[in-house]
Design a protein around this motif. Structure first.
Motif, mmCIF file in Angstrom:
data_model
loop_
_atom_site.group_PDB
_atom_site.id
_atom_site.type_symbol
_atom_site.label_atom_id
_atom_site.label_comp_id
_atom_site.label_asym_id
_atom_site.label_seq_id
_atom_site.Cartn_x
_atom_site.Cartn_y
_atom_site.Cartn_z
ATOM 1 N N GLU A 54 0.837 -1.209 0.000
ATOM 2 C CA GLU A 54 0.000 0.000 0.000
ATOM 3 C C GLU A 54 0.872 1.259 0.000
ATOM 4 N N LYS A 55 1.982 1.202 0.733
ATOM 5 C CA LYS A 55 2.901 2.345 0.740
ATOM 6 C C LYS A 55 3.523 2.537 -0.637
ATOM 7 N N GLN A 56 3.929 1.429 -1.247
ATOM 8 C CA GLN A 56 4.524 1.493 -2.577
ATOM 9 C C GLN A 56 3.526 2.045 -3.595
ATOM 10 N N LYS A 57 2.287 1.641 -3.447
ATOM 11 C CA LYS A 57 1.230 2.109 -4.349
ATOM 12 C C LYS A 57 1.085 3.625 -4.254
ATOM 13 N N ALA A 58 1.095 4.147 -3.037
ATOM 14 C CA ALA A 58 0.973 5.596 -2.824
ATOM 15 C C ALA A 58 2.179 6.324 -3.412
ATOM 16 N N LYS A 59 3.368 5.778 -3.203
ATOM 17 C CA LYS A 59 4.596 6.395 -3.709
ATOM 18 C C LYS A 59 4.583 6.486 -5.231
ATOM 19 N N TYR A 60 4.240 5.392 -5.894
ATOM 20 C CA TYR A 60 4.240 5.386 -7.349
ATOM 21 C C TYR A 60 3.105 6.225 -7.914
ATOM 22 N N THR A 61 1.971 6.246 -7.220
ATOM 23 C CA THR A 61 0.836 7.041 -7.683
ATOM 24 C C THR A 61 1.195 8.518 -7.742
ATOM 25 N N TYR A 62 1.844 9.008 -6.690
ATOM 26 C CA TYR A 62 2.195 10.429 -6.618
ATOM 27 C C TYR A 62 3.596 10.739 -7.151
ATOM 28 N N GLY A 63 4.311 9.712 -7.580
ATOM 29 C CA GLY A 63 5.626 9.923 -8.182
ATOM 30 C C GLY A 63 6.693 10.398 -7.222
ATOM 31 N N ILE A 64 6.711 9.799 -6.019
ATOM 32 C CA ILE A 64 7.679 10.206 -4.993
ATOM 33 C C ILE A 64 8.527 9.010 -4.581
ATOM 34 N N LEU A 65 9.801 9.266 -4.337
ATOM 35 C CA LEU A 65 10.671 8.198 -3.849
ATOM 36 C C LEU A 65 10.646 8.155 -2.313
ATOM 37 N N GLU A 66 11.267 7.135 -1.755
ATOM 38 C CA GLU A 66 11.132 6.814 -0.333
ATOM 39 C C GLU A 66 11.486 7.961 0.615
ATOM 40 N N ARG A 67 12.614 8.597 0.411
ATOM 41 C CA ARG A 67 13.066 9.620 1.346
ATOM 42 C C ARG A 67 12.059 10.778 1.449
ATOM 43 N N GLN A 68 11.597 11.246 0.304
ATOM 44 C CA GLN A 68 10.651 12.363 0.296
ATOM 45 C C GLN A 68 9.290 11.934 0.841
ATOM 46 N N PHE A 69 8.920 10.692 0.536
ATOM 47 C CA PHE A 69 7.642 10.183 1.023
ATOM 48 C C PHE A 69 7.648 10.095 2.551
ATOM 49 N N TYR A 70 8.756 9.616 3.104
ATOM 50 C CA TYR A 70 8.852 9.496 4.557
ATOM 51 C C TYR A 70 8.827 10.871 5.222
ATOM 52 N N LYS A 71 9.505 11.845 4.621
ATOM 53 C CA LYS A 71 9.491 13.203 5.164
ATOM 54 C C LYS A 71 8.075 13.763 5.181
ATOM 55 N N THR A 72 7.318 13.443 4.134
ATOM 56 C CA THR A 72 5.918 13.887 4.069
ATOM 57 C C THR A 72 5.101 13.217 5.166
ATOM 58 N N PHE A 73 5.389 11.931 5.423
ATOM 59 C CA PHE A 73 4.687 11.210 6.485
ATOM 60 C C PHE A 73 4.990 11.829 7.848
ATOM 61 N N VAL A 74 6.246 12.149 8.101
ATOM 62 C CA VAL A 74 6.646 12.760 9.378
ATOM 63 C C VAL A 74 5.920 14.083 9.575
ATOM 64 N N GLU A 75 5.818 14.856 8.513
ATOM 65 C CA GLU A 75 5.103 16.138 8.587
ATOM 66 C C GLU A 75 3.618 15.902 8.876
ATOM 67 N N ALA A 76 3.051 14.877 8.269
ATOM 68 C CA ALA A 76 1.635 14.552 8.481
ATOM 69 C C ALA A 76 1.385 14.124 9.925
ATOM 70 N N ALA A 77 2.342 13.396 10.501
ATOM 71 C CA ALA A 77 2.216 12.917 11.884
ATOM 72 C C ALA A 77 2.259 14.062 12.882
ATOM 73 N N ARG A 78 2.945 15.136 12.530
ATOM 74 C CA ARG A 78 3.060 16.287 13.423
ATOM 75 C C ARG A 78 1.774 17.119 13.460
ATOM 76 N N LYS A 79 1.011 17.045 12.402
ATOM 77 C CA LYS A 79 -0.197 17.861 12.308
ATOM 78 C C LYS A 79 -1.321 17.307 13.174
ATOM 79 N N HIS A 80 -2.265 18.150 13.525
ATOM 80 C CA HIS A 80 -3.449 17.714 14.258
ATOM 81 C C HIS A 80 -4.353 16.925 13.310
ATOM 82 N N GLY A 81 -5.087 15.990 13.853
ATOM 83 C CA GLY A 81 -6.002 15.206 13.027
ATOM 84 C C GLY A 81 -5.497 13.805 12.769
#
Length: 202
Positions: A54-81
């Motif tokens: 599922e993670k790979q599917k999201a990465k390929y769908t949005y055209g992002i490689l692992e490092r940038q995808f993980y950074k986006t996840f970390v930012e998402a985890a910091r946000k409320h919600g």
């Protein structure tokens, strides 16, 4: 810039849907690639394998490689919600994705190239950073000298200008406004974001 340049149809067959856009070859063979791709007797996947896919599917769908995808996840985890919904929202806020959603480019990879080649402006300023996070109120448009590009006109005609609730499109001016952050039910991607959260939480 780092991006996936491998076989796209093969990846789409892996995930069971055309994640890169309409694919004639995929429509002919919708089963998984490989010698046993069309076999009904598939081995049962582990929980980890399902989450990873599922993670790979999201990465390929949005055209992002692992490092940038993980950074986006970390930012998402910091946000409320809800972290998973925050993740998808941040992915949707990428400039290349927004250009694609507005119908200025036929695919996300084409939108990425459009941005890289300085055909896109944000609030009247040229931006060539595909990962730029578009904010509410930002106006995204095609540069004046790029408006007559055949690919832009053809894409708008073929796509029939799909409308998304968080974007306001002016086809006459070839510009769009980011009016609000998208909610999960507005995002059409069939990604099970909770599986991604569970994977990174291990």
């Amino acid at each position: 810039m780092a991006r996936y340049t491998g076989p796209r149809t093969k990846k789409s067959r892996t995930f069971g849907e055309p994640i890169f856009g309409y694919d004639k070859a995929f429509e002919k063979r919708k089963y998984a690639p490989g010698q046993h791709g069309n076999s009904k007797k598939r081995s049962k996947k582990s929980e980890y394998a399902i989450q990873l896919k599922e993670k790979q599917k999201a990465k390929y769908t949005y055209g992002i490689l692992e490092r940038q995808f993980y950074k986006t996840f970390v930012e998402a985890a910091r946000k409320h919600g809800v972290t998973g919904e925050n993740l998808l929202c941040l992915l949707e806020q990428r400039l290349d994705n927004t250009v694609f959603r507005l119908g200025f480019a036929p695919t996300r990879s084409a939108a990425r190239q459009f941005v890289n080649h300085k055909h896109v402006t944000v609030n009247g300023r040229i931006l060539n950073i595909p990962s730029y996070t578009v904010k509410v109120g930002d106006v995204i448009s095609i540069r004046e000298k790029s408006k007559d590009l055949e690919v832009v006109q053809d894409t708008l005609k073929l796509s029939g200008v799909k409308k998304f609730g968080w974007l306001e499109l002016n086809t006459a001016k070839l510009e769009g406004k980011y009016v609000e952050l998208p909610s999960r039910d507005q995002i059409p991607e069939t990604i099970k974001e909770q599986l991604i959260v569970e994977l990174y939480s291990k």
